[in-house]
Design a protein around this motif. Structure first.
Motif, PDB file in Angstrom:
ATOM      1  N   VAL A 188       0.854  -1.185   0.000  1.00 55.82           N
ATOM      2  CA  VAL A 188       0.000   0.000   0.000  1.00 55.82           C
ATOM      3  C   VAL A 188       0.891   1.237   0.000  1.00 55.82           C
ATOM      4  O   VAL A 188       1.960   1.253   0.612  1.00 55.82           O
ATOM      5  N   LYS A 189       0.439   2.250  -0.724  1.00 50.38           N
ATOM      6  CA  LYS A 189       1.148   3.529  -0.777  1.00 50.38           C
ATOM      7  C   LYS A 189       0.222   4.599  -0.207  1.00 50.38           C
ATOM      8  O   LYS A 189      -0.897   4.774  -0.673  1.00 50.38           O
ATOM      9  N   MET A 190       0.710   5.307   0.812  1.00 44.89           N
ATOM     10  CA  MET A 190      -0.071   6.348   1.472  1.00 44.89           C
ATOM     11  C   MET A 190       0.589   7.706   1.281  1.00 44.89           C
ATOM     12  O   MET A 190       1.789   7.791   1.007  1.00 44.89           O
ATOM     13  N   LEU A 191      -0.202   8.762   1.459  1.00 41.64           N
ATOM     14  CA  LEU A 191       0.325  10.123   1.463  1.00 41.64           C
ATOM     15  C   LEU A 191       0.108  10.719   2.845  1.00 41.64           C
ATOM     16  O   LEU A 191      -0.992  10.635   3.396  1.00 41.64           O
ATOM     17  N   ILE A 192       1.163  11.312   3.404  1.00 44.27           N
ATOM     18  CA  ILE A 192       1.077  11.915   4.732  1.00 44.27           C
ATOM     19  C   ILE A 192       1.800  13.257   4.713  1.00 44.27           C
ATOM     20  O   ILE A 192       2.697  13.474   3.896  1.00 44.27           O
ATOM     21  N   ASN A 193       1.413  14.152   5.609  1.00 48.30           N
ATOM     22  CA  ASN A 193       2.097  15.441   5.653  1.00 48.30           C
ATOM     23  C   ASN A 193       3.385  15.335   6.470  1.00 48.30           C
ATOM     24  O   ASN A 193       3.676  14.294   7.077  1.00 48.30           O
ATOM     25  N   ASN A 194       4.143  16.418   6.498  1.00 45.80           N
ATOM     26  CA  ASN A 194       5.446  16.391   7.162  1.00 45.80           C
ATOM     27  C   ASN A 194       5.337  16.154   8.664  1.00 45.80           C
ATOM     28  O   ASN A 194       6.203  15.511   9.263  1.00 45.80           O
ATOM     29  N   LEU A 195       4.280  16.682   9.285  1.00 46.18           N
ATOM     30  CA  LEU A 195       4.116  16.482  10.725  1.00 46.18           C
ATOM     31  C   LEU A 195       3.898  15.010  11.059  1.00 46.18           C
ATOM     32  O   LEU A 195       4.503  14.471  11.992  1.00 46.18           O
ATOM     33  N   VAL A 196       3.032  14.370  10.284  1.00 45.99           N
ATOM     34  CA  VAL A 196       2.786  12.945  10.507  1.00 45.99           C
ATOM     35  C   VAL A 196       4.051  12.143  10.202  1.00 45.99           C
ATOM     36  O   VAL A 196       4.395  11.208  10.932  1.00 45.99           O
ATOM     37  N   ALA A 197       4.747  12.528   9.129  1.00 42.42           N
ATOM     38  CA  ALA A 197       5.988  11.833   8.774  1.00 42.42           C
ATOM     39  C   ALA A 197       6.995  11.905   9.920  1.00 42.42           C
ATOM     40  O   ALA A 197       7.637  10.905  10.273  1.00 42.42           O
ATOM     41  N   GLY A 198       7.127  13.098  10.513  1.00 39.96           N
ATOM     42  CA  GLY A 198       8.055  13.250  11.630  1.00 39.96           C
ATOM     43  C   GLY A 198       7.671  12.396  12.818  1.00 39.96           C
ATOM     44  O   GLY A 198       8.533  11.812  13.490  1.00 39.96           O
ATOM     45  N   SER A 199       6.364  12.290  13.078  1.00 40.31           N
ATOM     46  CA  SER A 199       5.914  11.487  14.219  1.00 40.31           C
ATOM     47  C   SER A 199       6.098   9.995  13.966  1.00 40.31           C
ATOM     48  O   SER A 199       6.212   9.208  14.905  1.00 40.31           O
ATOM     49  N   ILE A 200       6.132   9.609  12.693  1.00 41.41           N
ATOM     50  CA  ILE A 200       6.352   8.202  12.353  1.00 41.41           C
ATOM     51  C   ILE A 200       7.841   7.849  12.416  1.00 41.41           C
ATOM     52  O   ILE A 200       8.214   6.765  12.862  1.00 41.41           O
ATOM     53  N   ILE A 201       8.676   8.784  11.986  1.00 37.52           N
ATOM     54  CA  ILE A 201      10.121   8.515  11.971  1.00 37.52           C
ATOM     55  C   ILE A 201      10.686   8.470  13.387  1.00 37.52           C
ATOM     56  O   ILE A 201      11.374   7.524  13.770  1.00 37.52           O
ATOM     57  N   GLY A 202      10.401   9.510  14.167  1.00 41.62           N
ATOM     58  CA  GLY A 202      10.956   9.587  15.512  1.00 41.62           C
ATOM     59  C   GLY A 202      12.425   9.971  15.494  1.00 41.62           C
ATOM     60  O   GLY A 202      13.046  10.094  14.435  1.00 41.62           O
TER      61      GLY A 202
ATOM     62  N   ARG B  83      -5.227   9.183   2.822  1.00 38.42           N
ATOM     63  CA  ARG B  83      -5.022   9.236   1.372  1.00 38.42           C
ATOM     64  C   ARG B  83      -4.207   8.030   0.920  1.00 38.42           C
ATOM     65  O   ARG B  83      -3.079   7.837   1.360  1.00 38.42           O
ATOM     66  N   ILE B  84      -4.803   7.254   0.030  1.00 39.22           N
ATOM     67  CA  ILE B  84      -4.161   6.067  -0.524  1.00 39.22           C
ATOM     68  C   ILE B  84      -3.883   6.312  -2.004  1.00 39.22           C
ATOM     69  O   ILE B  84      -4.752   6.796  -2.733  1.00 39.22           O
ATOM     70  N   VAL B  85      -2.674   5.988  -2.445  1.00 37.65           N
ATOM     71  CA  VAL B  85      -2.326   6.103  -3.862  1.00 37.65           C
ATOM     72  C   VAL B  85      -2.497   4.729  -4.501  1.00 37.65           C
ATOM     73  O   VAL B  85      -1.943   3.738  -4.015  1.00 37.65           O
ATOM     74  N   VAL B  86      -3.270   4.677  -5.576  1.00 36.39           N
ATOM     75  CA  VAL B  86      -3.537   3.396  -6.237  1.00 36.39           C
ATOM     76  C   VAL B  86      -3.217   3.512  -7.722  1.00 36.39           C
ATOM     77  O   VAL B  86      -3.256   4.605  -8.292  1.00 36.39           O
ATOM     78  N   PRO B  87      -2.895   2.391  -8.373  1.00 26.46           N
ATOM     79  CA  PRO B  87      -2.731   2.431  -9.832  1.00 26.46           C
ATOM     80  C   PRO B  87      -4.028   2.903 -10.476  1.00 26.46           C
ATOM     81  O   PRO B  87      -5.121   2.559 -10.022  1.00 26.46           O
ATOM     82  N   LYS B  88      -3.911   3.686 -11.525  1.00 26.67           N
ATOM     83  CA  LYS B  88      -5.134   4.176 -12.169  1.00 26.67           C
ATOM     84  C   LYS B  88      -5.960   3.024 -12.733  1.00 26.67           C
ATOM     85  O   LYS B  88      -7.181   3.138 -12.872  1.00 26.67           O
ATOM     86  N   SER B  89      -5.291   1.902 -13.005  1.00 23.92           N
ATOM     87  CA  SER B  89      -6.005   0.733 -13.508  1.00 23.92           C
ATOM     88  C   SER B  89      -6.869   0.076 -12.440  1.00 23.92           C
ATOM     89  O   SER B  89      -7.722  -0.756 -12.754  1.00 23.92           O
ATOM     90  N   ALA B  90      -6.651   0.440 -11.159  1.00 24.96           N
ATOM     91  CA  ALA B  90      -7.416  -0.166 -10.065  1.00 24.96           C
ATOM     92  C   ALA B  90      -8.657   0.632  -9.701  1.00 24.96           C
ATOM     93  O   ALA B  90      -9.483   0.166  -8.910  1.00 24.96           O
ATOM     94  N   VAL B  91      -8.797   1.818 -10.259  1.00 21.05           N
ATOM     95  CA  VAL B  91      -9.891   2.707  -9.854  1.00 21.05           C
ATOM     96  C   VAL B  91     -11.257   2.126 -10.204  1.00 21.05           C
ATOM     97  O   VAL B  91     -12.213   2.234  -9.426  1.00 21.05           O
ATOM     98  N   SER B  92     -11.366   1.499 -11.364  1.00 25.26           N
ATOM     99  CA  SER B  92     -12.670   0.967 -11.782  1.00 25.26           C
ATOM    100  C   SER B  92     -13.172  -0.094 -10.810  1.00 25.26           C
ATOM    101  O   SER B  92     -14.385  -0.204 -10.567  1.00 25.26           O
TER     102      SER B  92
ATOM    103  N   GLU C 103      -0.985   6.862 -11.510  1.00 24.59           N
ATOM    104  CA  GLU C 103      -1.638   6.634 -10.224  1.00 24.59           C
ATOM    105  C   GLU C 103      -2.678   7.716  -9.957  1.00 24.59           C
ATOM    106  O   GLU C 103      -2.621   8.802 -10.524  1.00 24.59           O
ATOM    107  N   ARG C 104      -3.601   7.397  -9.050  1.00 23.33           N
ATOM    108  CA  ARG C 104      -4.590   8.370  -8.599  1.00 23.33           C
ATOM    109  C   ARG C 104      -4.719   8.275  -7.085  1.00 23.33           C
ATOM    110  O   ARG C 104      -4.385   7.244  -6.490  1.00 23.33           O
ATOM    111  N   ILE C 105      -5.188   9.345  -6.484  1.00 26.87           N
ATOM    112  CA  ILE C 105      -5.283   9.415  -5.027  1.00 26.87           C
ATOM    113  C   ILE C 105      -6.715   9.126  -4.586  1.00 26.87           C
ATOM    114  O   ILE C 105      -7.661   9.737  -5.085  1.00 26.87           O
ATOM    115  N   ILE C 106      -6.854   8.205  -3.645  1.00 20.31           N
ATOM    116  CA  ILE C 106      -8.142   7.922  -3.023  1.00 20.31           C
ATOM    117  C   ILE C 106      -8.145   8.587  -1.653  1.00 20.31           C
ATOM    118  O   ILE C 106      -7.360   8.218  -0.778  1.00 20.31           O
TER     119      ILE C 106
END
Length: 341
Positions: free
Chosen positions: A21-35, A113-122, A154-157
């Motif tokens: 799975v590919k997700m999109l996160i902002n910098n604040l969330v990224a920082g909290s995940i990295i530590g 926000r999940i990034v998916v192949p555009k072929s998976a949208v249908s 890709e497209r964003i869900i």
């Protein structure tokens, strides 16, 4: 999703099969995940058994300010990571919405926000939009799908709702895309396609002739092999004279239509992944960019290495577009090797 039942959707990924799975996160969330020093992200990997890869700081998904997070593991493991990440999103969003929620007594909403192949949208939308409508009605979430963008596969869900509804919807969407044939080819976290042309500098020969060079997607790790590329744009002497360069630029000649050729080294073990079945992937890269790509024959390795020489030829624009696609493919292969747990 398609016409499958909810029970079928939850087992599509399989109990032992690897899921992505590919997700999109902002910098604040990224920082909290990295530590600090990566301590938190390492802890998440150890706790869940998943592998996580995050795009570098200031490296965003195209046309967004969101960083890219790729997760790999078994379905249940990924579901556990999703809960952790959604909780990080919730913790960070609470201070911003605390006053509003208190005054209006509303249930706080979150966005995943999940990034998916555009072929998976249908498969997510379903026939006549029935699948996505049913999913929204059953979970109480709002699901938005980004528009198609040229050059992006890709497209964003975007999934909006309460913590529990977003969690449940996200896991269903993730399960539904695992059978998409393009999913494993789109595990890259870097999308930097800019051509960074450096200042014209003297070459190493000290003869006053100058060239233009640039670094393009440096240091892509391929199974502990690092490709660091720096090369001249112009292979012919008539193009490297600075006076001719100035003349061309003054007369609005398109720099990116000038002839160009680069050579890169690719480990022999990854050549098949670049070529594809019956040469389909390599042909697609050449057709989509207009570049010509020639790979040394099997057994013809660069002396002292296990690498094969790959030449990319065409206009500057075509060559570098093809170069990006080759590197993205190699990065996807590397990700699959890394996640082979």
């Amino acid at each position: 999703m398609g016409d499958s039942t909810e029970e079928e959707q939850t087992i599509k990924c399989g109990t032992s099969q690897l899921c992505f799975v590919k997700m999109l996160i902002n910098n604040l969330v990224a920082g909290s995940i990295i530590g600090k020093n990566g301590s938190i992200i390492s802890g998440i990997e150890n706790k869940t058994g998943c592998s996580l890869k995050l795009s570098p700081n200031n490296s965003y998904f195209p046309n967004t300010q969101k960083r890219v997070l790729v997760i790999c593991g078994k379905q249940e493991q990924i579901n556990n990571v999703i809960i952790i990440i959604l909780d990080k999103i919730r913790q960070i969003s609470i201070p911003n919405n605390m006053n509003t929620n208190k005054s209006e007594n509303k249930i706080q909403t979150h966005t995943c926000r999940i990034v998916v192949p555009k072929s998976a949208v249908s498969a997510i939308i379903g026939k006549g939009g029935n699948q996505i409508k049913q999913l929204q009605n059953n979970t109480g979430t709002k699901i938005q799908i980004s528009n198609r963008e040229d050059g992006l596969n890709e497209r964003i869900i975007s999934i909006v709702g309460s913590f529990e509804s977003v969690r449940d919807t996200t896991t269903k969407v993730i399960a539904s895309i695992q059978t998409d044939p393009n999913l494993k080819d789109l595990l890259n976290v870097n999308y930097n396609k800019e051509l960074n042309i450096e200042t014209v500098t003297n070459n190493n020969h000290g003869n006053g002739i100058r060239n233009i060079s640039h670094n393009f997607i440096n240091n892509v790790p391929i199974n502990n092999y690092v490709m660091s590329q720096q090369y001249g744009l112009f292979q012919h002497e008539q193009y490297v004279d600075i006076n001719i360069m100035n003349y061309l630029m003054r007369n609005n000649r398109d720099l990116f239509n000038l002839p160009c050729e680069i050579s890169i080294q690719i480990p022999d073990e990854f050549i098949g992944s670049v070529i594809g079945k019956n040469g389909a992937r390599l042909t697609n890269i050449m057709n989509s960019t207009g570049a010509q790509i020639k790979i040394s024959r099997k057994g013809e390795l660069i002396p002292g290495t296990t690498d094969r020489k790959t030449r990319i030829m065409g206009t500057v624009a075509a060559v570098h577009a093809a170069h990006v696609l080759v590197l993205q493919r190699l990065e996807s292969v590397y990700m699959q090797i890394k996640f082979d747990i």
